[in-house]
Structures are given as structure tokens and as C-alpha cells.
Design an enzyme around this catalytic site. Structure first.
Site, PDB file in Angstrom:
ATOM      1  N   TRP A 160      20.990 131.618  32.370  1.00 16.98           N
ATOM      2  CA  TRP A 160      22.091 131.597  31.434  1.00 16.98           C
ATOM      3  C   TRP A 160      21.647 132.302  30.149  1.00 16.98           C
ATOM      4  O   TRP A 160      20.568 132.042  29.628  1.00 16.98           O
ATOM      5  CB  TRP A 160      22.471 130.147  31.145  1.00 16.98           C
ATOM      6  CG  TRP A 160      23.624 129.964  30.208  1.00 16.98           C
ATOM      7  CD1 TRP A 160      24.814 130.641  30.217  1.00 16.98           C
ATOM      8  CD2 TRP A 160      23.702 129.030  29.135  1.00 16.98           C
ATOM      9  NE1 TRP A 160      25.628 130.173  29.217  1.00 16.98           N
ATOM     10  CE2 TRP A 160      24.974 129.182  28.537  1.00 16.98           C
ATOM     11  CE3 TRP A 160      22.834 128.068  28.606  1.00 16.98           C
ATOM     12  CZ2 TRP A 160      25.396 128.418  27.446  1.00 16.98           C
ATOM     13  CZ3 TRP A 160      23.256 127.306  27.531  1.00 16.98           C
ATOM     14  CH2 TRP A 160      24.528 127.492  26.949  1.00 16.98           C
ATOM     15  N   ASP A 241      18.355 121.858  34.147  1.00 17.85           N
ATOM     16  CA  ASP A 241      19.639 122.053  33.478  1.00 17.85           C
ATOM     17  C   ASP A 241      20.704 121.802  34.542  1.00 17.85           C
ATOM     18  O   ASP A 241      20.801 122.565  35.513  1.00 17.85           O
ATOM     19  CB  ASP A 241      19.749 123.487  32.933  1.00 17.85           C
ATOM     20  CG  ASP A 241      21.020 123.699  32.116  1.00 17.85           C
ATOM     21  OD1 ASP A 241      21.149 124.771  31.485  1.00 17.85           O
ATOM     22  OD2 ASP A 241      21.902 122.807  32.100  1.00 17.85           O
ATOM     23  N   LYS A 277      32.378 121.139  32.559  1.00 12.95           N
ATOM     24  CA  LYS A 277      33.062 121.650  33.736  1.00 12.95           C
ATOM     25  C   LYS A 277      33.495 120.557  34.686  1.00 12.95           C
ATOM     26  O   LYS A 277      34.634 120.568  35.148  1.00 12.95           O
ATOM     27  CB  LYS A 277      32.159 122.627  34.502  1.00 12.95           C
ATOM     28  CG  LYS A 277      32.003 123.983  33.838  1.00 12.95           C
ATOM     29  CD  LYS A 277      30.927 123.988  32.783  1.00 12.95           C
ATOM     30  CE  LYS A 277      30.660 125.365  32.231  1.00 12.95           C
ATOM     31  NZ  LYS A 277      29.776 125.280  31.042  1.00 12.95           N
TER      32      LYS A 277
END
Lengths: 428, 410
Positions: A160, A241, A277
Site C-alpha cells: 500500500w 495489516d 471496508k
């Protein structure tokens, strides 16, 4: 003349007269040397998309779920939780620095599993954070201050985009291990093992728990097992993560498998969780940061230091989102609804992947598009090259990032045909 | 053998420890005069009626979703919040040289401002630039700036314990003696913890020295409206500095004046020379925000934006704020009267001269200890009390206890 009179009138009330001349040595600004920050690449995509007048335009840059009509989706369990919360007429008193207790407890259980030996042994601490970014930042700050034996953080290549500046700003150094294989659009397992086996002991290694961002490429369980062994041999500190639990496969336990396996194997991990999300709570900023410790006493010490890190950033976290998440997780009926809905979102993404491949075949494409369905989660690394991406944007108004990453969430049954057509045109 | 073996147990943050101790205290007469949150005369938290109303509006509006806000925050929140600080008719706003960043409470606004200043203020490395905070000041100011990388954080004289008022001479002296470009954290109104604000004339003197010595004004405005009950009055100092041509930062909190403590609603207002400068500053602040929390929480900002931008709701809000401010003023007046009536040694004028939520009573640490241990009245070791903790039911007990502490304990 009128101006002169006005000035007299104003000064007789002891009021204000702008006086730039009073800064003789600073006629220019304090900020004259401040450079314009570079535009955010992803935001740039959205800006360009907004300006495009083509009715067929598609925004595949956005990292937020969309329903099959291309609209944002507020989960039913969220609406129900909100109504429940509203009826309680709660006050707005400050949360503790570590956040809402019922949230952090449920957050940890969700990731580690309700039967987790770590939780039963009370040897971890979970603090509420400002979604995933805030969690990573606290983690980075914690490592920077206390993990003095090593300063290097190893990220998968690619990772990311925001991981690098976060860790760097916290004072750590960034390195990488091989991860994505552009030849296969899949996992470079041997490359990863090779690189990881050479990482200096005690370094920090970042792992995406599921639905790797940006590639969508996840290791298989057997591969995770081997990774765990090598990482243990190198005595690396593991930082997971997990921004997509439930959102990747549709099954929260399956998506947390790697995290739980590593803990069982004895890794005392750090873990960042986001509910942006999987609960659609993007703008409410709901997240958690967990440190698995040796024992309760150590967890208490770590907790106290996390609070010291948090206080000078934002004092204590926002209530609204955490309260919603906690209500959902802790109310059986809402939790079931949530599990169904998150599976619904994951299923739609999986379906769009399948439809894209089918449509590409129907277009007559002879390329191997298997990676589109092998990959998992919101993002897909199409394998498209920058020139092809540019053509997609210019000729077809399909917007994505230059690396060929698309957000499958932006694909609908209504536009998947068009997308396949466009991709075929630029790759045939 | 643990990687955390060397992690020491950190001391708890004092003000929260105080509340925790208060909670654990079984004594029925206990009073919490510690943490800074408003309480009603029943000693209860108070969710502003206008807040409940707007909350319901938001909940009933199914066109709203939970999508990400922009990195800098909700635009209608940022602009209306800055207007509150600078005034509807602010020339700076008219001249398009005001920008803002929605932040996580006042703390978050201070944080982003501090991080920006360390990177960009006077050259690109301000780790050695002195940052001055008042003596005393909110206990988190120091940590915010030091964590942002500033290595030289100094006190400026502020509270005169002897006369229980502002040490203006000392303050001005420290301004005169400060190295050029030093950053000064100024409390816009209702100074925390002393409740002692400069008068307008004194602010003018402060401004004059700061201008002449090229010092940066970073206002911390956590109590606008809450101090005097009047939003405009409480913003006078910030607006004066703007009219004097300062480029400044103002960290605004809506925790107290909206009672939105746990929703973390703050705004960093940036006033610059012109729009171009402000744009560049915001672009760099955006980068800082992105690696700190990415984008801010939406609920509280929505609530405030709707309230500030809807005339009827805005009027209701101002009324709610006045209700809170008035109750505090009443408690101040009554506490002073009671202490006078008791004949408590010392002067107690400062109780009504001070403004805002807090009062620096002048009680020394031993007397504070007496209050906490013997009387179960919880206040900060500095002698700071939260006036909101006083009610018509406990004010006699508190006054008597102060009397005892002052007469029995030296």
C-alpha cells in the site's frame, strides 16, 4: 476623502486598521518557501474522472465498495446499529485514551478468535485507533520508540502506497522483500522466501493478512506456513495489516487464518485492523491496534506507553464509529446480519472478477486472465502496462492507477462488458 | 526474553487518573473538580439540545453515507468553523487568505500545526526553533510540540501566584527576550489552567512586541463562547492579531462549546498573506494528515457544519452555549460569596475575575492533598478546579472544605 474619514471613525473606536507595513522586514509571507505538495496520485485519478463527460466512464481507482449500481453501500446492520444507539440517548463524554472498551475487546476477538489463548491469558493489548492508517501510525511510533534493536521495516513489493511514508515519518527505514511476480501476476513465493531468509535478525516485517493491497495476491495456507517458519528462524518481528477481514473471502475466520496461525506458532505479533471496508464505516475512522505480549504485566506496560504516544496526537479517539462497530459485533442478531452482508460484498466482487474474465474471453482475448479470479479482495493487478492504462483512460474513459491496479468494487454487471471490451482493445 | 522487556510502565495521565480515583471513591460526598467537561447543576453531562436535534436530522437523512471525507475534512465544516473564529466579516476571509484543516479535536489541530511548523516554518528544519508555552499551560501542549520534533520548548511567564493574576511584565519580558521567529502558543480565551486572560489593552501590548520581534502566533482556542457566553467577545484576541496583519494558526476545539467531546471535532485555521501561500501550506498539511490519520471522522463535523450553516440552529446553539457559560458564572459568583461569608483567609476576587471553565484557586499541593484525601474533593495538584463540577448541592461543602484546607493546612 471618504476613506480618510472612515479611518478616523474607525480609530476613534480603538478598532482595527490592517497594517502590513508594520512587518517591514517581512513583506512576504512566512510561507514563501513552502513548496506545493505533489498531488496524491489516487485522488488525481478521481479528479480526472469527475471532469470526464463520457457517459460510459468508469472509476476503477476508488478504494471503497460500490454496489451493483455503482453506489456507496451503507450496510443494513450499520443502519440498525445506529438506530439502536440513537435510542439510548448516550452522552458525549471523552473516551479513555485507549478508546471504547467494548469495541477493543470485540475487535481483538474478531481478529484472534474467541478461543484465542492470547485473549484468555490476557497477554495482549488492543487500543482503538483512527482506522487502519491511525493504527499503523501508532504502531510505527511505538516501534520507533521501543524497538531499538532494529530500525528496518520490510514491506512486500509492492505494498500500500501509504505504508512507506508512515514508517519513514516515524523514523524507521524501509526495505522490501519480493512478493508480486509480474510474469505470473501471482505470488513470487520462492523470491519471498529467498529475500526473507536474508533479512537481518529482529527486523520488522509487514505482512498483509488477506486481500493484499494493491495486488490482490495472497499466499496459500501452505505457503503461509513456510513463511512463518522462515520468519521465526530470522527472529523477525511480525506486523500484520488486516484491512479486509471478511471482505476477502466472505468468511471472517478464513481471512484471519494467517494472523491466528502465526500467533499459534509463537509469533508475538503487532496487528492493525480497519473497519472501513468490512463494515463500510470509512469516514467514521474505526480501527484497532493490537500488540501480543509475553504476559499480562508486559501488556500493561505496553498499554501505558501506547497511551503516552496517542495523547499528543489526538488525545482520545472518536466515539461514533466505534460505538456502531461494537454494537454490531456484540449484538448477536446484528452480528449475523453483518456476516451475511460482508459475505454479500465479497461475493459480488468475486462475481465481477468471474464476469470480467468471461467477458474478456467472449471478446476474443487470448491472454491468460486467470489471475483476475485467482486474486482476492477489492483490488486486482491486471498486468496492464502504463501505456495500456493511458489508452484505457484516453480512449475509453476507464480510470485506474498507472500500475494497472483496478478496484473491482467499481465494476458492475452493467459495465463489466464495456470494461472487458476496452481492456481487450488495448491488449489484443 | 521479550522484545518489550525494556518497555517501562508509563505514569498515567494525571487528569484521567484523578477521574479514575474519583470513580473508585465510595464516599457519598465526593466531588469531581478535575477533568474539564461541562456538568449540569445535577452534576450530569449535558448533550446540547441543538446537538440532539441535529443528530436526529442526520440519522433520518438516508441520503447520507459513511464515505471517506477529503483528507482536509468536510469543506462546509472547515469554512464555517473558520468563520466562527475569525468573524463573518473577516477581511482575511474576504481576501481569500484563510484555509483550514478539519482535525481530531483541538489536540489534533495543534498536532497538525506543530508538525507543519517543524517542517516548513523557518527553513525546512525547525527542530531547534524555540516554542514557548505559558507557565503554566495545558499539560499536553509540551508533549504535542516535543513529539512533533521541537527540541526547545520553553515557558513564558504568565501566572503570578503572588498576586493571583497575569504577570504581564514577565510575559512581555519573555517576548522581548525571545529569539526571532520563536513560536508562541497563546490561549485565545479562558486560559487553561488559570482562567486568567489578558485584557484587550494587554493583548495589544503583546501583539506589538510579537510583531516587532517576528514571533509566530499559534492560538489555542478551546473555549470560544464558553468563556464569556459571547462568541464574538471570546474571539477578540485572535481577530485583533489578524487585523494587525499576523499570519497565524488557530487550533479550534468544538469539544466544550458543542459538548462534542468524544466525537473529536477540531479545526486548524490558517491565516496567510495571500491565497497562494495558504494553498501551499494546506497542500503540505494534507501530506501530514495522510500519514497520521488519512482523513478525519465525519459524524461530529457534519453535526457542527449543519448547525453553523442553518440560521435557526445556529441561534439555538449560541443559546445553549450561553446557558453553559452562565451557569459557570453563577457558580463563580456563589463560591466567592460563600468563601467571603466564611471569612476564609486570603482574597477570593480571582474566582470571579478568572474566566471559563477553570479556576486556579491558589491552593498549594498540601492543601490539595487535604481536599482529596480528607474531603473527597478531587482537583488537580496545581490547585486547578473545574467550576462545572460545582452544583447548588455541593457548593457549600466545597466552600467549607476550601476554608478548612486553607485554615488547617499550610
Amino acid at each position: 476623502m471618504a476613506l480618510f474619514k472612515t479611518t478616523k471613525f474607525v480609530s476613534s473606536f480603538g478598532s482595527f486598521t490592517p497594517s502590513f507595513a508594520a512587518f517591514p522586514s517581512r513583506a512576504s509571507s512566512w510561507w514563501a518557501e513552502v513548496q506545493m505538495g505533489p498531488p496524491d496520485p489516487i485522488l488525481g485519478v478521481t479528479e480526472a474522472f469527475k471532469r470526464d463527460t463520457n457517459s460510459k466512464k468508469m472509476n476503477l481507482g476508488v478504494g471503497a465498495y460500490r454496489d451493483d449500481n455503482g453506489k456507496p453501500y451503507v450496510l443494513n446492520c450499520v443502519r440498525k446499529a445506529e438506530a439502536l444507539i440513537a435510542s439510548k440517548m448516550l452522552d458525549k463524554e471523552y473516551l479513555g485514551i485507549g478508546g471504547l472498551g467494548e469495541f477493543t475487546k470485540a475487535c481483538a476477538e474478531l481478529a484472534l478468535g474467541p478461543d484465542s489463548e492470547v485473549l484468555q491469558g490476557k497477554r495482549s493489548i488492543t487500543v482503538q485507533t483512527i482506522s487502519g492508517t491511525g493504527s499503523l501510525r501508532i504502531g510505527a511510533n511505538f516501534l520507533s520508540r521501543f524497538h531499538t534493536v532494529a530500525r528496518d521495516v520490510y514491506l512486500p513489493k509492492p505494498s500500500w502506497g501509504n505504508h512507506t511514508p508512515i514508517f519513514r515519518d516515524a523514523g524507521l527505514q524501509l526495505k522490501a522483500y519480493r512478493y508480486y511476480d509480474p510474469a505470473t501476476c501471482g505470488f513470487d513465493f520462492s523470491g519471498a522466501l529467498d529475500d526473507i531468509s536474508k533479512i537481518p535478525e529482529h527486523s520488522i516485517i509487514m505482512l498483509h493478512a488477506c486481500a493484499h493491497n494493491p495486488t490482490g495476491v495472497d499466499p496459500r495456507p501452505e505457503q503461509w506456513k513456510e513463511l512463518s517458519t522462515v520468519i521465526k528462524n530470522r527472529k523477525l518481528l511480525v506486523f500484520f495489516d488486516m484491512a479486509y477481514q471478511g471482505f476477502a473471502s466472505g468468511d471472517i475466520d478464513r481471512d484471519a487464518w494467517a494472523v491466528r496461525y502465526f500467533i499459534e506458532q509463537g509469533h508475538n505479533i503487532l496487528l492493525s485492523q480497519s473497519f472501513a471496508k468490512n463494515m463500510g464505516l470509512y469516514g467514521e475512522r474505526v480501527g484497532g491496534f493490537t500488540v501480543v505480549c509475553g504476559d499480562t504485566e508486559e501488556a500493561k506496560r505496553v498499554e501505558s506507553q501506547l497511551k503516552i504516544l496517542i495523547r499528543p496526537i489526538y488525545s482520545n479517539p472518536p466515539m461514533n464509529g466505534a460505538r456502531i462497530a461494537s454494537t454490531i459485533l456484540n449484538t448477536p442478531e446484528l452480528r449475523s446480519t453483518w456476516l451475511e452482508e460482508v459475505k454479500g460484498m465479497a461475493d459480488r466482487i468475486i462475481k465481477m472478477r468471474e464476469m470480467l474474465v468471461t467477458n474478456l474471453k467472449n471478446e476474443g482475448s487470448t491472454h491468460n486472465w486467470q489471475h483476475v479470479t485467482d486474486q482476492i479482495g477489492m483490488f486486482c493487478f491486471t498486468g496492464l502496462k502504463p501505456e495500456q492504462v493511458e489508452r484505457l483512460t484516453k480512449e475509453f474513459s476507464v480510470y485506474m492507477t498507472k500500475d494497472g491496479r483496478i478496484s473491482v468494487a467499481g465494476v458492475t454487471s452493467g459495465n463489466v462488458g464495456y470494461l472487458a471490451h476496452a481492456i481487450h482493445q488495448v491488449t489484443k | 526474553m521479550s522484545i518489550y522487556g525494556e518497555v517501562p510502565l508509563a505514569a498515567p495521565v494525571a487528569v484521567f487518573k484523578l477521574t479514575a480515583d474519583f470513580r473508585d471513591d465510595q464516599n457519598t460526598k465526593k466531588v469531581n473538580l478535575g477533568v474539564g467537561a461541562y456538568r449540569t447543576d445535577e452534576g450530569q453531562p449535558w448533550v446540547l439540545p441543538v446537538v440532539r436535534k441535529v443528530e436526529k436530522m442526520i440519522a433520518d437523512d438516508h441520503s447520507l453515507n459513511h464515505e471517506y471525507l477529503p483528507i482536509l475534512g468536510l469543506p462546509e465544516f472547515r469554512s464555517s468553523a473558520s468563520k466562527i473564529a475569525l468573524g463573518e466579516d473577516s477581511p482575511a476571509i474576504k481576501e481569500n487568505r484563510v484555509g483550514a484543516v478539519q482535525c481530531l479535536g483541538g489536540t489534533g489541530a495543534l498536532k497538525i500545526g506543530a508538525e507543519f511548523l517543524r517542517r516548513w516554518y523557518n527553513g525546512t528544519d525547525n527542530t531547534k526553533t524555540p516554542v514557548y508555552v505559558s507557565a503554566p499551560t495545558w499539560e499536553n501542549h509540551n508533549a504535542v510540540f516535543s513529539n512533533a520534533g521541537f527540541e526547545d520548548i520553553r515557558p513564558y511567564k504568565y501566572w503570578d501566584a503572588g498576586k493571583r493574576g497575569l504577570d504581564l511584565t514577565g510575559f512581555l519580558g519573555d517576548l522581548e527576550g525571545a529569539p526571532e521567529h520563536s513560536i508562541f502558543v497563546l490561549h485565545a480565551c479562558a486560559h487553561n489552567p488559570t482562567g486568567t486572560d489578558p485584557t484587550r489593552e494587554q493583548w495589544k501590548q503583546i501583539s506589538e512586541v510579537m510583531k516587532r520581534k517576528n514571533l509566530f502566533a499559534f492560538f489555542d482556542s478551546a473555549y470560544q463562547g464558553f468563556a464569556s457566553g459571547d462568541l464574538e467577545k471570546d474571539a477578540w484576541a485572535v481577530r485583533y492579531f489578524v487585523s494587525e496583519g499576523f499570519e497565524l494558526f488557530c487550533a479550534q476545539s468544538f469539544s466544550k462549546n458543542f459538548g462534542l467531546y468524544n466525537e473529536r471535532v477540531g479545526n486548524l485555521t490558517v491565516v496567510g498573506r495571500d491565497q497562494d501561500n495558504v494553498n501551499r501550506v494546506l497542500s503540505q498539511m494534507e501530506k501530514i494528515v495522510r500519514i497520521t490519520w488519512s482523513n478525519p471522522p465525519s459524524q461530529g463535523a457534519r453535526l457542527v457544519a449543519i448547525t453553523l450553516n442553518t440560521p435557526q440552529l445556529f441561534a439555538e446553539w449560541k443559546d445553549n452555549v450561553k446557558t453553559m457559560a452562565d451557569r459557570v458564572l453563577l457558580m463563580r459568583a456563589q463560591l466567592k460569596e460563600k468563601l467571603k461569608a466564611l471569612g476564609t483567609p486570603g482574597t477570593w476576587e480571582h474566582i470571579t475575575e478568572q474566566i471559563g471553565m477553570f479556576s486556579f484557586t491558589g491552593l498549594n499541593p498540601k492543601q490539595v492533598e487535604y481536599m482529596v484525601k480528607e474531603k473527597h474533593i478531587y482537583l488537580m495538584a496545581s490547585g486547578r478546579i473545574n467550576m462545572c463540577g460545582l452544583t447548588s448541592k455541593n457548593i457549600d461543602y466545597v466552600a467549607e472544605s476550601i476554608h478548612e484546607a486553607v485554615t488547617k493546612v499550610q
